[in-house]
Design an enzyme around this catalytic site. Structure first.
Site, PDB file in Angstrom:
ATOM      1  N   ASP A   1       0.849  -1.188   0.000  1.00  0.00           N
ATOM      2  CA  ASP A   1       0.000   0.000   0.000  1.00  0.00           C
ATOM      3  C   ASP A   1       0.890   1.245   0.000  1.00  0.00           C
ATOM      4  O   ASP A   1       2.103   1.157   0.219  1.00  0.00           O
ATOM      5  CB  ASP A   1      -0.909   0.010   1.233  1.00  0.00           C
ATOM      6  CG  ASP A   1      -2.211   0.750   1.007  1.00  0.00           C
ATOM      7  OD1 ASP A   1      -3.262   0.102   0.916  1.00  0.00           O
ATOM      8  OD2 ASP A   1      -2.181   1.999   0.919  1.00  0.00           O
TER       9      ASP A   1
ATOM     10  N   ASP B   1       3.423   2.026  -4.874  1.00  0.00           N
ATOM     11  CA  ASP B   1       2.603   2.886  -5.727  1.00  0.00           C
ATOM     12  C   ASP B   1       2.315   2.062  -6.966  1.00  0.00           C
ATOM     13  O   ASP B   1       3.200   1.827  -7.796  1.00  0.00           O
ATOM     14  CB  ASP B   1       3.371   4.156  -6.084  1.00  0.00           C
ATOM     15  CG  ASP B   1       2.629   5.041  -7.089  1.00  0.00           C
ATOM     16  OD1 ASP B   1       1.567   4.624  -7.597  1.00  0.00           O
ATOM     17  OD2 ASP B   1       3.140   6.132  -7.389  1.00  0.00           O
ATOM     18  N   VAL B   2       1.081   1.595  -7.113  1.00  0.00           N
ATOM     19  CA  VAL B   2       0.768   0.632  -8.177  1.00  0.00           C
ATOM     20  C   VAL B   2       0.896   1.224  -9.572  1.00  0.00           C
ATOM     21  O   VAL B   2       0.955   0.482 -10.558  1.00  0.00           O
ATOM     22  CB  VAL B   2      -0.644   0.022  -8.003  1.00  0.00           C
ATOM     23  CG1 VAL B   2      -0.727  -0.781  -6.715  1.00  0.00           C
ATOM     24  CG2 VAL B   2      -1.733   1.094  -8.071  1.00  0.00           C
TER      25      VAL B   2
ATOM     26  N   ASN C   1      -5.866  -5.402  -5.882  1.00  0.00           N
ATOM     27  CA  ASN C   1      -7.059  -4.806  -5.288  1.00  0.00           C
ATOM     28  C   ASN C   1      -7.039  -3.281  -5.274  1.00  0.00           C
ATOM     29  O   ASN C   1      -8.099  -2.659  -5.289  1.00  0.00           O
ATOM     30  CB  ASN C   1      -7.210  -5.317  -3.850  1.00  0.00           C
ATOM     31  CG  ASN C   1      -8.176  -4.477  -3.045  1.00  0.00           C
ATOM     32  OD1 ASN C   1      -9.396  -4.543  -3.227  1.00  0.00           O
ATOM     33  ND2 ASN C   1      -7.652  -3.651  -2.150  1.00  0.00           N
TER      34      ASN C   1
ATOM     35  N   TYR D   1     -15.043   5.436 -13.659  1.00  0.00           N
ATOM     36  CA  TYR D   1     -14.740   4.302 -12.791  1.00  0.00           C
ATOM     37  C   TYR D   1     -15.237   2.999 -13.425  1.00  0.00           C
ATOM     38  O   TYR D   1     -14.520   1.998 -13.460  1.00  0.00           O
ATOM     39  CB  TYR D   1     -15.388   4.502 -11.428  1.00  0.00           C
ATOM     40  CG  TYR D   1     -15.183   3.358 -10.465  1.00  0.00           C
ATOM     41  CD1 TYR D   1     -13.947   3.152  -9.858  1.00  0.00           C
ATOM     42  CD2 TYR D   1     -16.230   2.493 -10.152  1.00  0.00           C
ATOM     43  CE1 TYR D   1     -13.755   2.112  -8.962  1.00  0.00           C
ATOM     44  CE2 TYR D   1     -16.055   1.453  -9.263  1.00  0.00           C
ATOM     45  CZ  TYR D   1     -14.814   1.258  -8.670  1.00  0.00           C
ATOM     46  OH  TYR D   1     -14.640   0.216  -7.777  1.00  0.00           O
TER      47      TYR D   1
ATOM     48  N   LYS E   1     -12.991  -0.311 -14.605  1.00  0.00           N
ATOM     49  CA  LYS E   1     -13.229  -1.654 -14.097  1.00  0.00           C
ATOM     50  C   LYS E   1     -13.585  -2.628 -15.223  1.00  0.00           C
ATOM     51  O   LYS E   1     -13.296  -3.828 -15.135  1.00  0.00           O
ATOM     52  CB  LYS E   1     -14.311  -1.631 -13.017  1.00  0.00           C
ATOM     53  CG  LYS E   1     -13.849  -0.944 -11.735  1.00  0.00           C
ATOM     54  CD  LYS E   1     -12.577  -1.591 -11.174  1.00  0.00           C
ATOM     55  CE  LYS E   1     -12.128  -0.997  -9.865  1.00  0.00           C
ATOM     56  NZ  LYS E   1     -10.951  -1.695  -9.292  1.00  0.00           N
TER      57      LYS E   1
ATOM     58  N   VAL F   1     -20.105  -2.355  -1.127  1.00  0.00           N
ATOM     59  CA  VAL F   1     -19.773  -2.720   0.253  1.00  0.00           C
ATOM     60  C   VAL F   1     -19.614  -1.419   1.036  1.00  0.00           C
ATOM     61  O   VAL F   1     -18.977  -0.477   0.545  1.00  0.00           O
ATOM     62  CB  VAL F   1     -18.460  -3.539   0.299  1.00  0.00           C
ATOM     63  CG1 VAL F   1     -18.120  -3.921   1.732  1.00  0.00           C
ATOM     64  CG2 VAL F   1     -18.582  -4.785  -0.577  1.00  0.00           C
TER      65      VAL F   1
ATOM     66  N   THR G   1     -17.655   0.100   2.815  1.00  0.00           N
ATOM     67  CA  THR G   1     -16.322   0.547   3.218  1.00  0.00           C
ATOM     68  C   THR G   1     -16.278   2.068   3.065  1.00  0.00           C
ATOM     69  O   THR G   1     -17.277   2.690   2.679  1.00  0.00           O
ATOM     70  CB  THR G   1     -15.256  -0.081   2.333  1.00  0.00           C
ATOM     71  OG1 THR G   1     -15.541   0.266   0.962  1.00  0.00           O
ATOM     72  CG2 THR G   1     -15.248  -1.606   2.466  1.00  0.00           C
TER      73      THR G   1
END
Length: 264
Positions: free
Chosen positions: A39, A62-63, A89, A158, A162, A193, A195
């Site tokens: 992360d 850092d993806v 993820n 977004y 995806k 969800v 979150t």
């Protein structure tokens, strides 16, 4: 060993400092895997890794950065003694009506959700394929979204990112098979969800006037869901464990809906 037992497996989970990623790291560890949490949030990520117990670890990642990926995978392989499971993820969602799209927000979502997933697949395959740093094959699980399969307002970019995760998954699975890498590549489509990200979306669409209140927005999602409820972190985490396990040994190149039927 049962088919869902991940004992002696080694896993790297991106975006593992909170939310779905944290739950996925915990579920993989509970199934017996050794897990490295990756992360940008070093304090939170290290705390999650510490909570998993001995034999687990944390790496900064850092993806969207290729060199960062190379270093993080190398560190994970060194810490764990191999790599069998990669969960892509990490993701970001920025709510906007199409008429109000900000190019900077688009670039951010493309960099994290699309480029980040692509680079994760790249370095995961390189490490797991024959001759790689791990070299024993394995499983890559990408996290897409029910947003890739439905038309929900204010998440157009977004949703597009995806959908891209889904396409990356299927092409990667085909390449891995054709080239004999021994790596299965699948993705999941989580439903909403509650979150921080999910709650933020409900707040944002209400603020935009698309729904009368946050509660109305959440109610609309539940109404669209045959199972009659929002998703839970454990619903998504258990799906990842399944796809990473031998129970899914002949499951490859697919998108698994974990959305209570919302996207059917």
């Amino acid at each position: 060993m049962t088919d869902l037992d991940l004992t002696r497996r080694k896993a790297l989970v991106t975006g593992g400092a909170q939310g779905l990623g944290e739950g996925m790291a915990q579920a993989l560890a509970a199934a017996g895997a050794s897990v490295v949490v990756a992360d940008l949030q070093d304090d939170l990520g290290a705390k999650v890794a510490e909570g998993l117990g001995d034999g687990h670890g944390y790496v900064h990642l850092d993806v969207s950065d290729d060199a960062n990926w190379e270093a993080a995978v190398a560190q994970a392989v060194e810490q764990l003694g191999g790599l069998d499971i990669l969960v892509n993820n990490a993701g970001v969602e920025i709510t906007s009506l199409i008429t109000e799209i900000d190019p900077a927000d688009v670039r951010k979502m493309l960099e994290v959700n699309v480029l980040g997933t692509a680079l994760g697949i790249k370095h995961g395959l390189r490490a797991m394929r024959p001759g790689g740093a791990a070299g024993q094959g394995g499983s890559i699980v990408n996290v897409a979204s029910v947003a890739a399969t439905i038309a929900f307002p204010a998440i157009s970019v977004y949703s597009a990112t995806k959908s891209a995760c889904d396409r990356l998954t299927r092409v990667a699975a085909m390449e891995s098979g054709k080239l004999g890498y021994g790596v299965r590549v699948n993705c999941i489509y989580p439903g909403l969800v509650p979150t921080a990200m999910g709650a933020g979306l409900a707040h944002d669409v209400a603020e935009l006037g698309l729904f009368g209140s946050v509660e109305e927005a959440i109610g609309a999602v539940v109404e669209l869901t045959p199972s009659g409820r929002l998703g839970e972190v454990s619903d998504m985490a258990d799906a990842v464990v399944f796809l990473a396990s031998d129970a899914a040994r002949f499951v490859n190149g697919v998108g698994l809906p974990v959305d209570g039927g919302m996207g059917m």
